[in-house]
Design a protein around this motif. Structure first.
Motif, mmCIF file in Angstrom:
data_model
loop_
_atom_site.group_PDB
_atom_site.id
_atom_site.type_symbol
_atom_site.label_atom_id
_atom_site.label_comp_id
_atom_site.label_asym_id
_atom_site.label_seq_id
_atom_site.Cartn_x
_atom_site.Cartn_y
_atom_site.Cartn_z
ATOM 1 N N CYS A 156 47.069 -23.552 -49.180
ATOM 2 C CA CYS A 156 46.293 -24.713 -49.021
ATOM 3 C C CYS A 156 44.941 -24.587 -49.563
ATOM 4 C CB CYS A 156 46.743 -25.325 -47.638
ATOM 5 S SG CYS A 156 45.529 -26.578 -47.436
ATOM 6 N N HIS A 158 42.645 -26.673 -48.501
ATOM 7 C CA HIS A 158 41.754 -26.986 -47.661
ATOM 8 C C HIS A 158 41.659 -25.974 -46.387
ATOM 9 C CE1 HIS A 158 39.382 -30.221 -45.763
ATOM 10 N NE2 HIS A 158 39.843 -29.970 -44.708
ATOM 11 N N CYS A 159 42.937 -25.604 -45.960
ATOM 12 C CA CYS A 159 42.637 -24.770 -44.711
ATOM 13 C C CYS A 159 43.233 -23.151 -45.143
ATOM 14 C CB CYS A 159 43.547 -25.337 -43.599
ATOM 15 S SG CYS A 159 45.307 -24.849 -43.988
ATOM 16 N N CYS A 180 48.214 -28.363 -47.678
ATOM 17 C CA CYS A 180 49.515 -28.340 -46.847
ATOM 18 C C CYS A 180 49.766 -29.971 -46.277
ATOM 19 C CB CYS A 180 49.287 -27.268 -46.002
ATOM 20 S SG CYS A 180 48.346 -27.606 -44.662
ATOM 21 N N CYS A 183 47.259 -30.788 -43.703
ATOM 22 C CA CYS A 183 45.665 -31.202 -44.220
ATOM 23 C C CYS A 183 46.040 -32.703 -45.165
ATOM 24 C CB CYS A 183 45.149 -30.164 -44.855
ATOM 25 S SG CYS A 183 44.687 -28.769 -44.068
HETATM 26 ZN ZN LIG Z 1 46.171 -27.003 -45.077
#
Ligand SMILES: [Zn+2]
Length: 256
Positions: A156, A158-159, A180, A183
């Motif tokens: 992902c 973002h995370c 994902c 997120c």
């Molecule tokens: Zn994520």
């Protein structure tokens, strides 16, 4: 002035005066170069022979470091790639590759980029008609990656959690990759499920997936990614042209 001779691909040409044209080449040895070609528009003149857009050949230029426009001496064509001008999908694919190079390349040589462009144009010129759209997407993504703008599909973006095989995420254009499911709720980008992710992985490696699904969604994703990361916020004209061709191919029912 020094003379340079280098393998080159003609990307674009403009009328400049009654008898002259400005030609923009991407070359193996001196990167992107613009030249004034005097006399090539004269009727019956031989000087303009072989100056077809997307042709590859050996270019000879008179170079002066202080100038933006160099002096055209000669272009000896090796491959004219005339199928590219005879088929709208081939032509739009070639135009996308040309526009990506014109947007990004400078006068520093980049042999990998030259090979991507030159090889891509040859494949689009000769490839089978039925696989053309997948091939255009593959060549364009391959070039985006060669330019250094590969999107992150997994983990992902973002995370950094790894994506599960069945996960449906969303494409986050500002972050440059797929989020994902956890997120994805915060953003509005296009959904990217396992099938789309697998197709994208193949396309990023510069290869055409065997049975391209949702070609228009794939084209839109590529176009939006390039707008965001490669061409500084403005969409490339060649993507809009290809999208209009695809819209036309769906038949009259969808035109209204
Ligand atoms: Zn994520």
């Amino acid at each position: 002035m020094s003379l340079e001779t280098t393998p080159a691909v003609l990307l674009r040409s403009y009328d400049y005066s009654e008898t002259s044209r400005i030609l923009r080449f991407y070359t193996r040895d001196i990167g992107l170069v613009s030249v004034v070609a005097k006399g090539v528009r004269r009727a019956g003149g031989r000087a303009g022979t072989g100056l077809d857009t997307f042709a590859r050949g050996l270019l000879t230029v008179g170079m002066k470091a202080s100038r933006d426009l160099q002096t055209f001496r000669e272009f000896a064509p090796e491959s004219l790639r005339r199928s590219l001008g005879a088929d709208m999908i081939r032509f739009s694919g070639a135009s996308i590759l040309a526009e990506l190079v014109l947007e990004n390349a400078g006068s520093d040589p980049n042999e990998e980029l030259f090979e991507r462009l030159d090889g891509g144009l040859t494949r689009l010129d000769r490839g089978p008609r039925k696989d053309l759209l997948a091939m255009v997407l593959a060549e364009a993504w391959g070039m985006v990656v060669a330019l250094g703008y590969a999107p992150q599909l997994n983990p992902c973006v973002h995370c950094e959690a790894p994506m599960g095989d069945a996960d449906i995420g969303r494409f986050d254009f500002s972050a440059g990759g797929v989020r994902c499911p956890n997120c994805a709720a915060e953003i509005g980008g296009p959904l990217v499920g396992p099938g789309a992710r697998e197709q994208l992985e193949t396309l990023l490696s510069g290869n055409a997936p065997p049975n391209l699904q949702k070609p228009r969604a794939q084209l839109q994703l590529l176009s939006d990614f390039v707008t965001y990361h490669v061409s500084e916020g403005h969409p490339l004209k060649s993507f809009a042209f290809l999208a209009s061709l695809l819209a036309g191919e769906t038949g009259p029912l969808e035109e209204a």
